[in-house]
Design a protein around this motif. Structure first.
Motif, PDB file in Angstrom:
ATOM      1  N   VAL A   1      54.740  39.592  59.787  1.00  0.00           N
ATOM      2  CA  VAL A   1      55.149  40.940  59.378  1.00  0.00           C
ATOM      3  C   VAL A   1      54.051  41.574  58.527  1.00  0.00           C
ATOM      4  O   VAL A   1      53.706  42.749  58.703  1.00  0.00           O
TER       5      VAL A   1
ATOM      6  N   THR B   1      52.054  45.021  59.429  1.00  0.00           N
ATOM      7  CA  THR B   1      52.223  46.211  58.597  1.00  0.00           C
ATOM      8  C   THR B   1      51.033  46.518  57.700  1.00  0.00           C
ATOM      9  O   THR B   1      50.715  47.684  57.477  1.00  0.00           O
TER      10      THR B   1
ATOM     11  N   ARG C   1      52.182  43.303  65.922  1.00  0.00           N
ATOM     12  CA  ARG C   1      53.214  44.308  66.229  1.00  0.00           C
ATOM     13  C   ARG C   1      53.838  44.043  67.587  1.00  0.00           C
ATOM     14  O   ARG C   1      55.056  44.134  67.739  1.00  0.00           O
TER      15      ARG C   1
ATOM     16  N   THR D   1      57.910  42.969  68.213  1.00  0.00           N
ATOM     17  CA  THR D   1      58.750  44.026  68.775  1.00  0.00           C
ATOM     18  C   THR D   1      59.134  43.789  70.230  1.00  0.00           C
ATOM     19  O   THR D   1      59.800  44.631  70.829  1.00  0.00           O
TER      20      THR D   1
ATOM     21  N   HIS E   1      64.639  45.648  63.366  1.00  0.00           N
ATOM     22  CA  HIS E   1      64.181  46.032  62.022  1.00  0.00           C
ATOM     23  C   HIS E   1      62.689  46.376  62.008  1.00  0.00           C
ATOM     24  O   HIS E   1      62.285  47.401  61.456  1.00  0.00           O
ATOM     25  N   ILE E   2      61.882  45.526  62.613  1.00  0.00           N
ATOM     26  CA  ILE E   2      60.434  45.765  62.623  1.00  0.00           C
ATOM     27  C   ILE E   2      60.107  47.002  63.450  1.00  0.00           C
ATOM     28  O   ILE E   2      59.246  47.802  63.067  1.00  0.00           O
TER      29      ILE E   2
ATOM     30  N   ARG F   1      61.947  49.658  63.857  1.00  0.00           N
ATOM     31  CA  ARG F   1      62.267  50.840  63.043  1.00  0.00           C
ATOM     32  C   ARG F   1      61.259  51.015  61.917  1.00  0.00           C
ATOM     33  O   ARG F   1      60.830  52.129  61.624  1.00  0.00           O
ATOM     34  N   LYS F   2      60.853  49.919  61.294  1.00  0.00           N
ATOM     35  CA  LYS F   2      59.886  49.987  60.190  1.00  0.00           C
ATOM     36  C   LYS F   2      58.546  50.536  60.677  1.00  0.00           C
ATOM     37  O   LYS F   2      57.943  51.408  60.041  1.00  0.00           O
ATOM     38  N   LEU F   3      58.086  50.048  61.820  1.00  0.00           N
ATOM     39  CA  LEU F   3      56.813  50.514  62.357  1.00  0.00           C
ATOM     40  C   LEU F   3      56.901  51.958  62.834  1.00  0.00           C
ATOM     41  O   LEU F   3      55.964  52.730  62.646  1.00  0.00           O
TER      42      LEU F   3
ATOM     43  N   GLY G   1      58.825  54.278  61.617  1.00  0.00           N
ATOM     44  CA  GLY G   1      58.860  55.096  60.408  1.00  0.00           C
ATOM     45  C   GLY G   1      57.495  55.192  59.779  1.00  0.00           C
ATOM     46  O   GLY G   1      57.090  56.242  59.284  1.00  0.00           O
ATOM     47  N   GLY G   2      56.753  54.110  59.806  1.00  0.00           N
ATOM     48  CA  GLY G   2      55.410  54.092  59.236  1.00  0.00           C
ATOM     49  C   GLY G   2      54.460  54.975  60.005  1.00  0.00           C
ATOM     50  O   GLY G   2      53.627  55.657  59.435  1.00  0.00           O
TER      51      GLY G   2
END
Length: 88
Positions: free
Chosen positions: A23, A27, A47, A51, A74-75, A77-79, A81-82
């Motif tokens: 992770v 990120t 990534r 994913t 989760h990852i 959505r996190k990526l 958003g980033g």
């Protein structure tokens, strides 16, 4: 005999650390890679790994005691958003 709580399970903790490092690579990029091109490649690979469902990710998640689908969701959505928050 005394049985340690699951959070003290060294094998599970090892696989949780594998996920945590992946992770971080996805990120923030790998910690000790000097070349930007190499860093970008490792980030992209991490990534992709986190994913997309795979046998390997399923095994790592199972050994870490986490749900692969939840990790992917989760990852992802996190990526996402980033990426949208990054300046152009």
């Amino acid at each position: 005999m005394f049985e340690a709580p699951s959070r003290w399970n060294p094998e599970r903790n090892l696989w949780l650390e594998v996920l945590y490092r992946t992770v971080e690579d996805a990120t923030k990029g790998p910690r000790h890679v000097p070349k930007p091109a190499d860093k970008a490649l490792i980030m992209r690979e991490a990534r992709d790994y986190l994913t997309r469902p795979s046998r390997d990710l399923a095994m790592v998640c199972a050994l870490a005691g986490v749900d692969m689908g939840a990790v992917i969701d989760h990852i992802g959505r996190k990526l996402a958003g980033g990426r949208s928050a990054a300046p152009r």
